[in-house]
Scaffold this motif. Structure first.
Motif, PDB file in Angstrom:
ATOM      1  N   ARG A 105     -11.928   3.417  -6.508  1.00  0.00           N
ATOM      2  CA  ARG A 105     -13.322   3.266  -6.033  1.00  0.00           C
ATOM      3  C   ARG A 105     -14.311   3.888  -7.010  1.00  0.00           C
ATOM      4  O   ARG A 105     -15.429   3.397  -7.166  1.00  0.00           O
ATOM      5  N   GLY A 108     -15.436   1.350  -9.264  1.00  0.00           N
ATOM      6  CA  GLY A 108     -16.069   0.167  -8.688  1.00  0.00           C
ATOM      7  C   GLY A 108     -15.117  -0.836  -8.085  1.00  0.00           C
ATOM      8  O   GLY A 108     -15.512  -1.963  -7.763  1.00  0.00           O
ATOM      9  N   SER A 156     -10.836  -6.785  -2.262  1.00  0.00           N
ATOM     10  CA  SER A 156     -10.287  -5.600  -1.599  1.00  0.00           C
ATOM     11  C   SER A 156      -8.793  -5.439  -1.874  1.00  0.00           C
ATOM     12  O   SER A 156      -8.031  -6.410  -1.859  1.00  0.00           O
ATOM     13  N   ALA A 213     -12.838  -2.125  -5.011  1.00  0.00           N
ATOM     14  CA  ALA A 213     -12.814  -1.980  -3.548  1.00  0.00           C
ATOM     15  C   ALA A 213     -11.388  -1.718  -3.083  1.00  0.00           C
ATOM     16  O   ALA A 213     -10.658  -2.640  -2.702  1.00  0.00           O
ATOM     17  N   ALA A 214     -10.985  -0.466  -3.115  1.00  0.00           N
ATOM     18  CA  ALA A 214      -9.613  -0.092  -2.742  1.00  0.00           C
ATOM     19  C   ALA A 214      -9.638   0.806  -1.513  1.00  0.00           C
ATOM     20  O   ALA A 214     -10.558   1.601  -1.335  1.00  0.00           O
ATOM     21  N   SER A 215      -8.609   0.676  -0.668  1.00  0.00           N
ATOM     22  CA  SER A 215      -8.535   1.468   0.551  1.00  0.00           C
ATOM     23  C   SER A 215      -7.085   1.701   0.943  1.00  0.00           C
ATOM     24  O   SER A 215      -6.206   0.908   0.598  1.00  0.00           O
ATOM     25  N   ALA A 253      -6.644   5.212  -4.229  1.00  0.00           N
ATOM     26  CA  ALA A 253      -7.791   4.438  -3.757  1.00  0.00           C
ATOM     27  C   ALA A 253      -9.094   5.107  -4.188  1.00  0.00           C
ATOM     28  O   ALA A 253     -10.060   4.436  -4.606  1.00  0.00           O
ATOM     29  N   LYS A 254      -9.137   6.422  -4.102  1.00  0.00           N
ATOM     30  CA  LYS A 254     -10.318   7.179  -4.526  1.00  0.00           C
ATOM     31  C   LYS A 254     -10.568   6.981  -6.015  1.00  0.00           C
ATOM     32  O   LYS A 254     -11.718   6.787  -6.450  1.00  0.00           O
TER      33      LYS A 254
END
Length: 325
Positions: free
Chosen positions: A72, A75, A51, A77-79, A68-69
């Motif tokens: 993702r 593949g 992450s 896992a970014a937020s 983040a988009k």
């Protein structure tokens, strides 16, 4: 398209802006990202197999969301909302970048668990975000994403590709008025008319007193500044002394992000058109031009909007110039 041009009474269409100079700028961009001026790699790697938390100040909160988009979609896992992630990418605005010898500077320092991206202007932030994306690599053996460690610095990344033929870009980044005066004079040596872009879809660089009266312009103007009425009039006076006619260009045939952010209305809505009218009236009042350009036609501008713009130009007694795609 030509029939629309006649219907709205447009007197000129600037084909030169879609000519060889523009095509050359496009081909340069298509060749890939320009190599940064300063790179010092290290043996470290910022691994993207776990992450990643992406953060920025409130003013630039959309940057972590969009990055983040983007990750993702690959593949990763970014937020921008999970602060317990082991890896962190932070965007930080600073006044200066040590080691940068010019304006519009950014710096990216990559460690094993932390990437710090520093930037000085809105324009350099855009380039820094692209640099982060371009730095993402995939391992040849394990297929896992990573970013190579080290320090990268670049500057002078102002997008001046549009300073060509008869067009001076004053919207993408805030330029010194002296720089714009020189650009107008240089471009005016080939054409006595220079199209000065003051508003594009991402940046509103023209002081607009009528919009200030309508509400808060805190989200209308870029955080790194805009051109005041006094500056614009000085620029126009300098152009006249050089026998060059400035044609102010407000790119308002496509949705305008700053105006929507400031007032909450699409420029194509009834409410939005009131703001567009106020901005164009301000522009004419400030610069006293003979012509005004609203950029390239887009599918977003329907016949109702085109009729509104044409009637407004006629009322203000300025010649309307539209660039056909």
């Amino acid at each position: 398209m030509a029939s629309i041009r006649r219907w709205i009474g447009v007197a000129a269409c600037v084909a030169m802006l879609a000519g060889p100079g523009f095509a050359a700028a496009q081909s340069r961009n298509a060749a890939g990202p320009r190599k940064p001026r300063h790179e010092v790699p290290s043996r470290q790697r910022f691994l993207l197999d776990k992450s990643v938390f992406i953060t920025a100040d409130f003013e630039h909160r959309t940057v972590p969301t969009e990055l983040a988009k983007w990750m993702r979609a690959r593949g990763i896992a970014a937020s921008n909302a999970f602060n317990k992630a082991k890896g962190r990418i932070s965007f930080v605005r600073v006044k200066t970048i040590e080691g940068a010898a010019g304006n519009d500077a950014w710096r990216m320092e990559v460690g094993t668990r932390q990437i710090t991206v520093s930037f000085t202007t809105e324009n350099s932030l855009k380039h820094a975000v692209e640099a982060v994306k371009n730095a993402v690599r995939r391992g040849e053996t394990d297929g896992k994403y990573y970013i190579q460690g080290g320090v990268t610095i670049d500057w002078g990344t102002r997008t001046t590709a549009r300073d060509h033929d008869a067009t001076a870009d004053a919207a993408t980044s805030l330029r010194p008025v002296s720089d714009l005066e020189a650009a107008v004079k240089r471009l005016g040596g080939k054409s006595r008319e220079v199209y000065l872009i003051l508003v594009n879809s991402d940046s509103w660089r023209m002081e607009s007193p009528s919009l200030a009266m309508a509400g808060s312009t805190q989200r209308l103007y870029p955080t790194d500044g805009y051109y005041s009425i006094r500056q614009l009039r000085l620029l126009a006076d300098a152009a006249r002394k050089s026998q060059v006619e400035i044609i102010p260009t407000l790119e308002l045939f496509a949705e305008n992000k700053p105006l929507v952010a400031a007032f909450g209305h699409s420029i194509f809505s009834v409410e939005g058109m009131r703001f567009v009218r106020a901005a164009i009236e301000d522009c004419v009042e400030i610069l006293r031009p003979n012509k005004i350009c609203l950029g390239r036609l887009s599918n977003e501008a329907d016949m109702r909007y085109l009729e509104f713009i044409s009637d407004l130009a006629a009322m203000l007694n300025v010649e309307l110039v539209i660039i056909e795609s």
